[in-house]
Design an enzyme around this catalytic site. Structure first.
Site, PDB file in Angstrom:
ATOM      1  N   SER A  31      -0.480  -1.591 -14.879  1.00 54.99           N
ATOM      2  CA  SER A  31      -1.287  -2.794 -15.666  1.00 54.99           C
ATOM      3  C   SER A  31      -1.373  -2.257 -17.244  1.00 54.99           C
ATOM      4  O   SER A  31      -1.367  -1.044 -17.472  1.00 54.99           O
ATOM      5  CB  SER A  31      -2.661  -2.771 -15.016  1.00 54.99           C
ATOM      6  OG  SER A  31      -3.545  -3.596 -16.075  1.00 54.99           O
ATOM      7  N   TYR A  81     -10.937   0.088 -12.350  1.00 49.19           N
ATOM      8  CA  TYR A  81      -9.600  -0.556 -12.226  1.00 49.19           C
ATOM      9  C   TYR A  81      -8.494  -0.111 -13.256  1.00 49.19           C
ATOM     10  O   TYR A  81      -7.330   0.547 -12.587  1.00 49.19           O
ATOM     11  CB  TYR A  81      -9.783  -2.223 -12.567  1.00 49.19           C
ATOM     12  CG  TYR A  81      -8.343  -2.740 -12.661  1.00 49.19           C
ATOM     13  CD1 TYR A  81      -7.802  -3.346 -11.578  1.00 49.19           C
ATOM     14  CD2 TYR A  81      -7.609  -3.372 -13.842  1.00 49.19           C
ATOM     15  CE1 TYR A  81      -6.568  -3.955 -11.374  1.00 49.19           C
ATOM     16  CE2 TYR A  81      -6.392  -3.716 -13.648  1.00 49.19           C
ATOM     17  CZ  TYR A  81      -5.892  -4.227 -12.658  1.00 49.19           C
ATOM     18  OH  TYR A  81      -4.776  -4.694 -12.475  1.00 49.19           O
TER      19      TYR A  81
END
Length: 247
Positions: free
Chosen positions: A139, A153
């Protein structure tokens, strides 16, 4: 044409990758928890690309024994695997110290331990074959520590990027290749309310950039390249005070 296994393929980025790889003529091994959606996706791809073979299986990546079993079953049924896309993940999370360890733990276990199991299973198959292509979907948030709900995350996505890079070093000079993708804001189930941001890219366009990077076997790519390439340079250098405002 390649035989490609994609985890988390029932929706979002995984499902769109399946569509776009099928359009290129690749055979597919698709797995996710929601088999009804996988069945619908298989029917859709079969109608659009009748020459493409599509296998589907139920898989929860937090069931580590099932990960190894499912990957081996796919490899046996397809006569091997050329590419594995470690895509399954979870976006749940809360700021640290706010009493939601449960949510952060679930994200860490799914995104890191689940990815570790997938990478181990894929690596075993690739080592046996002497070739293969591991694709890790990280990400953009992995580029540095992030505040607020995405702290865990982002940390989990940084961890899987390092996992893949370490494996790349381990198999350097062999027939095994490794790609790490750092997607920016791409519309998916995990994007949620952030879909309203001006930086959000459509699923089709965002995944097209991912597929192009994968097909070229790039070592790493921030996708789409615009604006996430330049933004990555900026974000890694922002003062901490400005990062706090992003929460």
């Amino acid at each position: 044409m390649a035989r490609i296994l994609i985890t988390g393929a029932s929706s979002g980025l995984g499902a769109e990758m399946a569509r776009q790889f099928a359009a290129l003529g690749h055979d597919l091994a698709l797995c996710a928890r929601r088999t009804d959606r996988l069945d619908d996706l298989r029917a859709e791809i079969g109608a659009a690309h009748p020459g493409v073979r599509v296998l589907v299986k139920a898989l929860d990546v937090t069931d580590h024994e099932a990960v190894f079993g499912t990957f081996e079953e796919f490899a046996a049924e397809l006569g091997g695997l050329d590419r594995v896309v470690v895509n399954a993940g979870l976006g749940k999370g809360q700021p640290l110290g706010t009493g939601r360890f449960d949510a952060n733990k679930q994200t860490a276990e799914t995104n890191f331990l689940g990815a570790l199991a997938q990478t181990e299973a894929a690596a075993a198959i690739f080592r046996r074959q002497g070739r293969g292509h591991l694709v890790m979907v990280s990400s953009f948030s992995a580029l540095r520590g992030m505040p607020g709900n995405i702290t865990t995350y982002a940390a989990s996505k940084a961890a899987v990027a390092h996992l893949a890079e370490g494996f790349r070093a381990d198999v350097h000079g062999t027939g095994i290749k490794v790609t790490v993708l750092y997607p920016g804001y791409i519309v998916s189930e995990m994007s949620g309310t952030s879909a309203r941001t001006l930086l959000m890219t459509s699923t089709e366009k965002g995944v097209r950039a991912m597929v192009e990077a994968i097909e070229k076997e790039k070592a790493s790519a921030r996708v789409p390249a615009w604006p996430w390439g330049p933004l990555g340079f900026v974000v890694k250098r922002l003062p901490t005070g400005m990062m706090k405002r992003m929460a």
